[in-house]
Design a protein around this motif. Structure first.
Motif, PDB file in Angstrom:
ATOM      1  N   TRP A 166     -21.282-121.913  21.739  1.00 27.19           N
ATOM      2  CA  TRP A 166     -22.203-122.879  21.129  1.00 27.19           C
ATOM      3  C   TRP A 166     -23.394-123.108  22.046  1.00 27.19           C
ATOM      4  O   TRP A 166     -24.521-123.277  21.574  1.00 27.19           O
ATOM      5  CB  TRP A 166     -21.493-124.200  20.831  1.00 27.19           C
ATOM      6  CG  TRP A 166     -20.694-124.177  19.561  1.00 27.19           C
ATOM      7  CD1 TRP A 166     -19.359-124.405  19.452  1.00 27.19           C
ATOM      8  CD2 TRP A 166     -21.150-123.907  18.235  1.00 27.19           C
ATOM      9  NE1 TRP A 166     -18.969-124.289  18.135  1.00 27.19           N
ATOM     10  CE2 TRP A 166     -20.047-123.987  17.373  1.00 27.19           C
ATOM     11  CE3 TRP A 166     -22.390-123.600  17.698  1.00 27.19           C
ATOM     12  CZ2 TRP A 166     -20.143-123.776  15.999  1.00 27.19           C
ATOM     13  CZ3 TRP A 166     -22.483-123.386  16.324  1.00 27.19           C
ATOM     14  CH2 TRP A 166     -21.384-123.476  15.497  1.00 27.19           C
ATOM     15  N   ASP A 167     -23.164-123.141  23.367  1.00 36.32           N
ATOM     16  CA  ASP A 167     -24.269-123.286  24.323  1.00 36.32           C
ATOM     17  C   ASP A 167     -25.296-122.177  24.160  1.00 36.32           C
ATOM     18  O   ASP A 167     -26.495-122.415  24.244  1.00 36.32           O
ATOM     19  CB  ASP A 167     -23.747-123.268  25.767  1.00 36.32           C
ATOM     20  CG  ASP A 167     -23.343-124.641  26.256  1.00 36.32           C
ATOM     21  OD1 ASP A 167     -23.638-125.626  25.568  1.00 36.32           O
ATOM     22  OD2 ASP A 167     -22.738-124.701  27.343  1.00 36.32           O
ATOM     23  N   LYS A 168     -24.819-120.960  23.930  1.00 37.17           N
ATOM     24  CA  LYS A 168     -25.722-119.821  23.759  1.00 37.17           C
ATOM     25  C   LYS A 168     -26.633-119.987  22.545  1.00 37.17           C
ATOM     26  O   LYS A 168     -27.741-119.476  22.527  1.00 37.17           O
ATOM     27  CB  LYS A 168     -24.927-118.521  23.616  1.00 37.17           C
ATOM     28  CG  LYS A 168     -24.220-118.095  24.867  1.00 37.17           C
ATOM     29  CD  LYS A 168     -23.414-116.830  24.614  1.00 37.17           C
ATOM     30  CE  LYS A 168     -22.535-116.494  25.811  1.00 37.17           C
ATOM     31  NZ  LYS A 168     -21.652-115.355  25.521  1.00 37.17           N
ATOM     32  N   PHE A 169     -26.142-120.699  21.526  1.00 36.49           N
ATOM     33  CA  PHE A 169     -26.929-120.913  20.323  1.00 36.49           C
ATOM     34  C   PHE A 169     -27.712-122.230  20.363  1.00 36.49           C
ATOM     35  O   PHE A 169     -28.279-122.642  19.355  1.00 36.49           O
ATOM     36  CB  PHE A 169     -26.027-120.887  19.084  1.00 36.49           C
ATOM     37  CG  PHE A 169     -25.547-119.515  18.745  1.00 36.49           C
ATOM     38  CD1 PHE A 169     -26.400-118.579  18.193  1.00 36.49           C
ATOM     39  CD2 PHE A 169     -24.244-119.145  19.000  1.00 36.49           C
ATOM     40  CE1 PHE A 169     -25.970-117.312  17.887  1.00 36.49           C
ATOM     41  CE2 PHE A 169     -23.793-117.877  18.698  1.00 36.49           C
ATOM     42  CZ  PHE A 169     -24.664-116.952  18.139  1.00 36.49           C
ATOM     43  N   GLY A 170     -27.730-122.887  21.510  1.00 40.37           N
ATOM     44  CA  GLY A 170     -28.530-124.100  21.658  1.00 40.37           C
ATOM     45  C   GLY A 170     -27.886-125.342  21.087  1.00 40.37           C
ATOM     46  O   GLY A 170     -28.570-126.320  20.805  1.00 40.37           O
ATOM     47  N   ARG A 171     -26.576-125.335  20.902  1.00 37.59           N
ATOM     48  CA  ARG A 171     -25.873-126.507  20.420  1.00 37.59           C
ATOM     49  C   ARG A 171     -24.849-126.922  21.466  1.00 37.59           C
ATOM     50  O   ARG A 171     -24.350-126.105  22.213  1.00 37.59           O
ATOM     51  CB  ARG A 171     -25.184-126.229  19.083  1.00 37.59           C
ATOM     52  CG  ARG A 171     -26.173-125.854  17.982  1.00 37.59           C
ATOM     53  CD  ARG A 171     -25.502-125.752  16.650  1.00 37.59           C
ATOM     54  NE  ARG A 171     -25.011-127.025  16.152  1.00 37.59           N
ATOM     55  CZ  ARG A 171     -25.724-127.890  15.453  1.00 37.59           C
ATOM     56  NH1 ARG A 171     -26.981-127.635  15.181  1.00 37.59           N
ATOM     57  NH2 ARG A 171     -25.197-129.018  15.027  1.00 37.59           N
ATOM     58  N   ARG A 172     -24.556-128.209  21.539  1.00 35.13           N
ATOM     59  CA  ARG A 172     -23.597-128.729  22.502  1.00 35.13           C
ATOM     60  C   ARG A 172     -22.432-129.370  21.773  1.00 35.13           C
ATOM     61  O   ARG A 172     -22.594-129.948  20.707  1.00 35.13           O
ATOM     62  CB  ARG A 172     -24.241-129.786  23.407  1.00 35.13           C
ATOM     63  CG  ARG A 172     -25.479-129.332  24.136  1.00 35.13           C
ATOM     64  CD  ARG A 172     -25.153-128.269  25.175  1.00 35.13           C
ATOM     65  NE  ARG A 172     -26.325-127.867  25.915  1.00 35.13           N
ATOM     66  CZ  ARG A 172     -27.053-126.790  25.650  1.00 35.13           C
ATOM     67  NH1 ARG A 172     -26.728-126.003  24.656  1.00 35.13           N
ATOM     68  NH2 ARG A 172     -28.095-126.482  26.377  1.00 35.13           N
ATOM     69  N   VAL A 173     -21.259-129.295  22.371  1.00 31.01           N
ATOM     70  CA  VAL A 173     -20.062-129.916  21.797  1.00 31.01           C
ATOM     71  C   VAL A 173     -20.130-131.416  22.046  1.00 31.01           C
ATOM     72  O   VAL A 173     -20.498-131.865  23.136  1.00 31.01           O
ATOM     73  CB  VAL A 173     -18.792-129.304  22.417  1.00 31.01           C
ATOM     74  CG1 VAL A 173     -17.550-130.022  21.932  1.00 31.01           C
ATOM     75  CG2 VAL A 173     -18.710-127.821  22.099  1.00 31.01           C
ATOM     76  N   ASN A 174     -19.789-132.204  21.020  1.00 27.15           N
ATOM     77  CA  ASN A 174     -19.797-133.660  21.148  1.00 27.15           C
ATOM     78  C   ASN A 174     -18.833-134.106  22.233  1.00 27.15           C
ATOM     79  O   ASN A 174     -17.752-133.537  22.395  1.00 27.15           O
ATOM     80  CB  ASN A 174     -19.377-134.312  19.831  1.00 27.15           C
ATOM     81  CG  ASN A 174     -20.370-134.065  18.727  1.00 27.15           C
ATOM     82  OD1 ASN A 174     -21.552-133.845  18.967  1.00 27.15           O
ATOM     83  ND2 ASN A 174     -19.880-134.097  17.503  1.00 27.15           N
ATOM     84  N   LYS A 175     -19.240-135.134  22.962  1.00 23.60           N
ATOM     85  CA  LYS A 175     -18.382-135.670  24.005  1.00 23.60           C
ATOM     86  C   LYS A 175     -17.119-136.243  23.379  1.00 23.60           C
ATOM     87  O   LYS A 175     -17.171-136.966  22.397  1.00 23.60           O
ATOM     88  CB  LYS A 175     -19.132-136.772  24.763  1.00 23.60           C
ATOM     89  CG  LYS A 175     -18.417-137.261  25.979  1.00 23.60           C
ATOM     90  CD  LYS A 175     -19.283-138.215  26.766  1.00 23.60           C
ATOM     91  CE  LYS A 175     -18.582-138.591  28.047  1.00 23.60           C
ATOM     92  NZ  LYS A 175     -19.442-139.396  28.897  1.00 23.60           N
ATOM     93  N   GLY A 176     -15.986-135.871  23.930  1.00 27.76           N
ATOM     94  CA  GLY A 176     -14.709-136.350  23.428  1.00 27.76           C
ATOM     95  C   GLY A 176     -14.137-135.536  22.284  1.00 27.76           C
ATOM     96  O   GLY A 176     -13.051-135.845  21.798  1.00 27.76           O
ATOM     97  N   ALA A 177     -14.847-134.503  21.839  1.00 27.84           N
ATOM     98  CA  ALA A 177     -14.327-133.666  20.745  1.00 27.84           C
ATOM     99  C   ALA A 177     -13.136-132.858  21.246  1.00 27.84           C
ATOM    100  O   ALA A 177     -13.176-132.285  22.322  1.00 27.84           O
ATOM    101  CB  ALA A 177     -15.418-132.737  20.234  1.00 27.84           C
ATOM    102  N   LYS A 178     -12.083-132.843  20.459  1.00 25.22           N
ATOM    103  CA  LYS A 178     -10.879-132.098  20.828  1.00 25.22           C
ATOM    104  C   LYS A 178     -10.925-130.745  20.135  1.00 25.22           C
ATOM    105  O   LYS A 178     -11.032-130.663  18.923  1.00 25.22           O
ATOM    106  CB  LYS A 178      -9.643-132.875  20.411  1.00 25.22           C
ATOM    107  CG  LYS A 178      -8.358-132.182  20.781  1.00 25.22           C
ATOM    108  CD  LYS A 178      -7.293-133.186  21.088  1.00 25.22           C
ATOM    109  CE  LYS A 178      -5.955-132.539  21.316  1.00 25.22           C
ATOM    110  NZ  LYS A 178      -5.874-131.745  22.492  1.00 25.22           N
ATOM    111  N   GLY A 179     -10.848-129.697  20.930  1.00 24.27           N
ATOM    112  CA  GLY A 179     -10.917-128.346  20.395  1.00 24.27           C
ATOM    113  C   GLY A 179      -9.661-127.968  19.620  1.00 24.27           C
ATOM    114  O   GLY A 179      -8.595-128.540  19.803  1.00 24.27           O
ATOM    115  N   ILE A 180      -9.813-126.987  18.760  1.00 27.09           N
ATOM    116  CA  ILE A 180      -8.700-126.462  17.983  1.00 27.09           C
ATOM    117  C   ILE A 180      -8.096-125.310  18.777  1.00 27.09           C
ATOM    118  O   ILE A 180      -8.810-124.388  19.162  1.00 27.09           O
ATOM    119  CB  ILE A 180      -9.191-125.985  16.610  1.00 27.09           C
ATOM    120  CG1 ILE A 180      -9.866-127.138  15.863  1.00 27.09           C
ATOM    121  CG2 ILE A 180      -8.040-125.413  15.795  1.00 27.09           C
ATOM    122  CD1 ILE A 180     -10.662-126.718  14.657  1.00 27.09           C
TER     123      ILE A 180
END
Length: 122
Positions: A78-92
């Motif tokens: 996601w970083d490569k595409f210019g988007r960031r993961v929301n703080k506290g988001a739990k990955g699958i």
């Protein structure tokens, strides 16, 4: 501030248990999918929406956790595409192969990210 490090044997046991748990979850979800025609249709539709970069077992885990998932990638991707993961988001959780060994990694749907750049369409 710093986490206490586990002894290597405990860490290995923890990782093995995590791997077995993820494999068992994939098997059970895939068995549930084939029990009912409507669930199978929903799975196949969702699988097509997610694209071909994700395995069937991982897609089943994603669609069980988040039925309306549109695009899933790792936080690094996601970083490569210019988007960031929301703080506290739990990955699958998903199975990933690294240097010939299977590990458990995490992926995130576009709904768990923020940024003004569009997400890649599979």
């Amino acid at each position: 501030m710093y986490e206490q490090q586990l002894p290597i044997e405990e860490w290995k046991a923890k990782k093995q248990a995590e791997l077995k748990e993820t494999i068992a979850a994939q098997k059970s979800v895939l068995q549930e999918v084939v029990q009912d025609g409507q669930r199978l249709a929903d799975y196949l539709y969702g699988r097509g929406r997610l694209g071909s970069h994700i395995t069937s077992g991982n897609a089943a885990l994603v669609l069980q956790t988040l039925p309306q998932a549109r695009a899933v990638l790792t936080a690094k991707d996601w970083d490569k595409f210019g988007r960031r993961v929301n703080k506290g988001a739990k990955g699958i959780p998903q199975l990933v192969r690294v240097n010939g060994y299977y590990n458990v990694g995490s992926i995130f749907d576009v709904s768990m990210t923020y940024g003004n750049k569009p997400y890649p369409i599979p």
